[in-house]
Design a protein around this motif. Sequence first.
Motif, PDB file in Angstrom:
ATOM      1  N   LEU A  43      24.364  53.861 -69.517  1.00 37.04           N
ATOM      2  CA  LEU A  43      23.582  54.477 -68.527  1.00 37.04           C
ATOM      3  C   LEU A  43      24.037  54.924 -67.353  1.00 37.04           C
ATOM      4  O   LEU A  43      23.748  55.661 -66.384  1.00 37.04           O
ATOM      5  CB  LEU A  43      22.360  53.320 -68.755  1.00 37.04           C
ATOM      6  CG  LEU A  43      21.098  53.452 -67.614  1.00 37.04           C
ATOM      7  CD1 LEU A  43      20.321  54.293 -67.630  1.00 37.04           C
ATOM      8  CD2 LEU A  43      20.450  52.120 -67.462  1.00 37.04           C
ATOM      9  N   ARG A  44      24.569  53.444 -66.695  1.00 38.06           N
ATOM     10  CA  ARG A  44      25.215  53.902 -65.355  1.00 38.06           C
ATOM     11  C   ARG A  44      26.167  55.137 -65.304  1.00 38.06           C
ATOM     12  O   ARG A  44      26.443  55.606 -64.303  1.00 38.06           O
ATOM     13  CB  ARG A  44      25.849  52.628 -64.898  1.00 38.06           C
ATOM     14  CG  ARG A  44      24.766  51.390 -64.842  1.00 38.06           C
ATOM     15  CD  ARG A  44      23.750  51.704 -63.726  1.00 38.06           C
ATOM     16  NE  ARG A  44      22.901  50.504 -63.660  1.00 38.06           N
ATOM     17  CZ  ARG A  44      21.499  50.611 -63.758  1.00 38.06           C
ATOM     18  NH1 ARG A  44      20.897  52.113 -63.698  1.00 38.06           N
ATOM     19  NH2 ARG A  44      20.564  49.801 -63.901  1.00 38.06           N
ATOM     20  N   GLY A  45      26.959  55.221 -66.360  1.00 41.31           N
ATOM     21  CA  GLY A  45      27.921  56.310 -66.505  1.00 41.31           C
ATOM     22  C   GLY A  45      27.098  57.813 -66.571  1.00 41.31           C
ATOM     23  O   GLY A  45      27.483  58.225 -65.473  1.00 41.31           O
ATOM     24  N   VAL A  46      25.968  57.761 -67.034  1.00 41.66           N
ATOM     25  CA  VAL A  46      25.439  58.988 -67.157  1.00 41.66           C
ATOM     26  C   VAL A  46      24.787  59.531 -65.865  1.00 41.66           C
ATOM     27  O   VAL A  46      24.588  60.419 -65.329  1.00 41.66           O
ATOM     28  CB  VAL A  46      24.132  58.980 -68.333  1.00 41.66           C
ATOM     29  CG1 VAL A  46      23.454  60.266 -68.193  1.00 41.66           C
ATOM     30  CG2 VAL A  46      25.096  59.105 -69.500  1.00 41.66           C
ATOM     31  N   GLN A  47      24.156  58.145 -65.260  1.00 44.80           N
ATOM     32  CA  GLN A  47      23.605  58.316 -63.965  1.00 44.80           C
ATOM     33  C   GLN A  47      24.594  58.633 -62.669  1.00 44.80           C
ATOM     34  O   GLN A  47      24.224  58.758 -61.541  1.00 44.80           O
ATOM     35  CB  GLN A  47      22.698  57.137 -63.608  1.00 44.80           C
ATOM     36  CG  GLN A  47      21.533  57.114 -64.424  1.00 44.80           C
ATOM     37  CD  GLN A  47      20.866  55.504 -64.276  1.00 44.80           C
ATOM     38  OE1 GLN A  47      21.294  54.798 -63.791  1.00 44.80           O
ATOM     39  NE2 GLN A  47      19.463  55.725 -64.570  1.00 44.80           N
ATOM     40  N   SER A  48      25.865  58.291 -62.892  1.00 44.01           N
ATOM     41  CA  SER A  48      26.833  58.577 -61.898  1.00 44.01           C
ATOM     42  C   SER A  48      26.701  59.794 -61.077  1.00 44.01           C
ATOM     43  O   SER A  48      26.456  60.883 -61.534  1.00 44.01           O
ATOM     44  CB  SER A  48      28.257  58.383 -62.434  1.00 44.01           C
ATOM     45  OG  SER A  48      29.298  58.618 -61.527  1.00 44.01           O
ATOM     46  N   GLY A  49      27.211  59.681 -59.810  1.00 41.66           N
ATOM     47  CA  GLY A  49      27.295  60.971 -58.942  1.00 41.66           C
ATOM     48  C   GLY A  49      28.545  61.465 -59.273  1.00 41.66           C
ATOM     49  O   GLY A  49      29.183  61.500 -60.172  1.00 41.66           O
ATOM     50  N   ARG A  50      28.564  62.847 -58.644  1.00 40.59           N
ATOM     51  CA  ARG A  50      29.862  63.860 -59.027  1.00 40.59           C
ATOM     52  C   ARG A  50      31.079  63.422 -58.061  1.00 40.59           C
ATOM     53  O   ARG A  50      31.697  64.325 -57.472  1.00 40.59           O
ATOM     54  CB  ARG A  50      29.438  65.020 -58.999  1.00 40.59           C
ATOM     55  CG  ARG A  50      28.523  65.535 -60.129  1.00 40.59           C
ATOM     56  CD  ARG A  50      28.095  66.817 -59.917  1.00 40.59           C
ATOM     57  NE  ARG A  50      27.016  67.125 -61.260  1.00 40.59           N
ATOM     58  CZ  ARG A  50      27.425  67.502 -62.133  1.00 40.59           C
ATOM     59  NH1 ARG A  50      28.601  67.615 -62.479  1.00 40.59           N
ATOM     60  NH2 ARG A  50      26.432  67.594 -63.152  1.00 40.59           N
ATOM     61  N   SER A  51      31.160  62.262 -57.711  1.00 45.29           N
ATOM     62  CA  SER A  51      32.535  61.970 -56.978  1.00 45.29           C
ATOM     63  C   SER A  51      33.240  60.685 -57.411  1.00 45.29           C
ATOM     64  O   SER A  51      32.629  60.023 -57.941  1.00 45.29           O
ATOM     65  CB  SER A  51      32.224  61.983 -55.508  1.00 45.29           C
ATOM     66  OG  SER A  51      31.430  60.629 -55.300  1.00 45.29           O
ATOM     67  N   SER A  52      34.434  60.484 -56.680  1.00 49.77           N
ATOM     68  CA  SER A  52      35.343  59.494 -57.481  1.00 49.77           C
ATOM     69  C   SER A  52      34.707  58.264 -57.065  1.00 49.77           C
ATOM     70  O   SER A  52      34.871  57.284 -57.777  1.00 49.77           O
ATOM     71  CB  SER A  52      36.626  59.603 -57.205  1.00 49.77           C
ATOM     72  OG  SER A  52      36.933  60.032 -55.791  1.00 49.77           O
ATOM     73  N   SER A  53      34.321  58.166 -55.739  1.00 47.16           N
ATOM     74  CA  SER A  53      33.845  56.943 -55.316  1.00 47.16           C
ATOM     75  C   SER A  53      32.396  56.664 -56.293  1.00 47.16           C
ATOM     76  O   SER A  53      32.198  55.266 -56.205  1.00 47.16           O
ATOM     77  CB  SER A  53      33.079  56.913 -53.703  1.00 47.16           C
ATOM     78  OG  SER A  53      32.142  57.870 -53.574  1.00 47.16           O
ATOM     79  N   ALA A  54      31.637  57.788 -56.462  1.00 45.05           N
ATOM     80  CA  ALA A  54      30.265  57.367 -57.211  1.00 45.05           C
ATOM     81  C   ALA A  54      30.795  56.917 -58.760  1.00 45.05           C
ATOM     82  O   ALA A  54      30.187  56.010 -59.106  1.00 45.05           O
ATOM     83  CB  ALA A  54      29.613  58.827 -57.555  1.00 45.05           C
ATOM     84  N   VAL A  55      31.953  57.208 -59.210  1.00 48.12           N
ATOM     85  CA  VAL A  55      32.349  56.624 -60.457  1.00 48.12           C
ATOM     86  C   VAL A  55      32.629  55.129 -60.251  1.00 48.12           C
ATOM     87  O   VAL A  55      32.118  54.261 -61.280  1.00 48.12           O
ATOM     88  CB  VAL A  55      33.627  57.351 -60.983  1.00 48.12           C
ATOM     89  CG1 VAL A  55      34.007  56.633 -62.276  1.00 48.12           C
ATOM     90  CG2 VAL A  55      33.103  58.941 -61.444  1.00 48.12           C
ATOM     91  N   GLY A  56      33.325  54.783 -59.173  1.00 51.14           N
ATOM     92  CA  GLY A  56      33.609  53.149 -58.870  1.00 51.14           C
ATOM     93  C   GLY A  56      32.243  52.547 -58.858  1.00 51.14           C
ATOM     94  O   GLY A  56      32.006  51.438 -59.509  1.00 51.14           O
TER      95      GLY A  56
END
Lengths: 380, 257
Positions: free
Chosen positions: A337-350
């Motif tokens: 869920l959190r992966g799919v909701q992630s934004g499109r930047s490397s800090s968002a993945v963190g």
Amino acid sequence: MSMAVSSPGELTVTRGVDGTVVVRLAGSWRIESGLPSVAALEGVLADGPTSAISFDSRELGDWDSAVLAFLASACRLARERDIDVDRSGLPEGLRRLLELAEAVPEKDDARTSVIDDAFVQRLGGKAIDTHRLFRSDLDFVGRLVLAMSRAARGKARFRWSDLALLVQQNGFEALPIVTLVTFLLGLILAFVGAIQLQTFGATIYVADLVGVAMVRDMGALITGIIMAGRSGAAFAAQLGSMKVTQEIDALETMAISAMEFLVVPRVVALCLMMPLLTLYGDAMGILGGAFVGVTMLGLSPVEYLLQSADAVSLSHVVGGVFKGSVYGVLIAISGCLRGVQSGRSSSAVGDAATSAVVTSIVAIIVACGVFAFVFYMLGL
Amino acid sequence: MEARAVVAESTPAITVRNLTMAYGDFTLQRDLDFTIEAGDIFVIMGGSGCGKSTLLRHLIGLNEPARGEILYGTESFTKAAPERRSEMLRRIGVLYQSGALWSSMTLAENVALPLGEFTELDQSEIAEVAALKLALVGLAGFEDYYPADISGGMQKRAGLARAMALDPDILFFDEPGAGLDPISARLLDDLIIELRDSLGATIVIVTHELASIFAIGTNSVFLDAESRTMIAHGPPVELRDQSQNERVRRFLRRGES
């Protein structure tokens, strides 16, 4: 080329009789040693009406952006006060850079206005955000249920080789860390129990305490927490970075559902592996308790294990394994869920990975509480 | 009876009708109205941040229009039910800016995945077709490489092989030349023309690279960031030489009007 030893920067602002202000820059102005002070100029301008500002840079040595930033501010001050600026006293390079900085006027709507919102407004905004996030969580769970039911009918599209790899990564490869942590947990429980039970001379009951605690609750709980940190974070990071690299977009435009292709195998893998890891963890915990019993409390290994076997019933084991399986599903859902909701930047993945671990641990603890209550009511 | 002069107008491949794109309250582009004819190499151009890539995302269904609709042939893509939309998506291929190859799979597996999902081919046939598609983009022998092991230009070509896996009618390219050296970019352009001619595909390209635009574009639309709508529509070379619009001419002549 010989570098002249440059004297430190000097700034003098003087007001002439005819109402012109002369800004004299001398010495070396480097950005390392600070900017010329605009306040000095502002102070002089405030003294009385000024017709023009001119510059004297004959003694200016080295200069860089420090001077440029000062000049830009000075020109802005002058514009605000409708004062002419005579730039002829500036070095050629500075004049050109200044023109470059002013070439494109500031776009009206480029600067986002930072308004200090009222508390009520911020609260309202947070509430709306929370509501939106909750809806998107629910939406995800709903679509996952649909995808799982398609998978159960054998219609979901995912690769069996992916599932096999996930089973290996989230089962077999987790064994070392599960071994270490559950063994130590059994050891700790044994120590805690031994202190109390020694006073009654009933140290043999350490086996009961460790056995029942591990098998009923602690085995599943601690394995769940390990897997939340291990798999939950990994799932969020994998899916989040697939979002950054547009791999999820690529699936969607191929009419392949990311839910079926990526989320279903992860949920299935953890749902299958968590019970096995829980069972294994239970056994390791009992071994940890036995280690304390045998080496510190003077019990014989056979005695300890027989006592454990006596204390632990099959319903304890089944209950614990069932809990482990539920925790597995919760971890997989939170991570994906959190992966799919992630934004499109490397800090968002963190952020997604962090949030996945927090969400899964909270979900596990809440579920653990609910189970404790339900199992108690059912008399298990 | 006198025969009516019926101009046999073929149905356009894509029709964009009155499209408005927005993120929340922010309108990115409004009132986009144009058609993409079958067989065209259609260029979506405009300065940075004007919404070119967002328009592409709308065309392939990754974003939903705020208003207006998109038609594939005569059928509305915007209003299609999800199942129907999946079927329509199988007729298109997309090459993403960074390739967007699935990083956990080899190149051959990347190309094979759509084949396995949507065709009745058996494993050996799929492997054969996947190898062929990779050979078409000059990557024969690289079947078992992972995307991380090859260069950016090769990733892009492998992405193209994947986009062509199901022989789509329409191919979309998001900034195909970005990050490529001039020669690779030129080779990719040639490949695009070759594909159009041999497969008869319609091609839609988002780019701001003038060399590509003039070399391969047969028709185009120009999105303007300032007025937030399209301000020109026509073959790129014509727009450069004849456009009435100062901003379009300046863009196509690198700032010289």
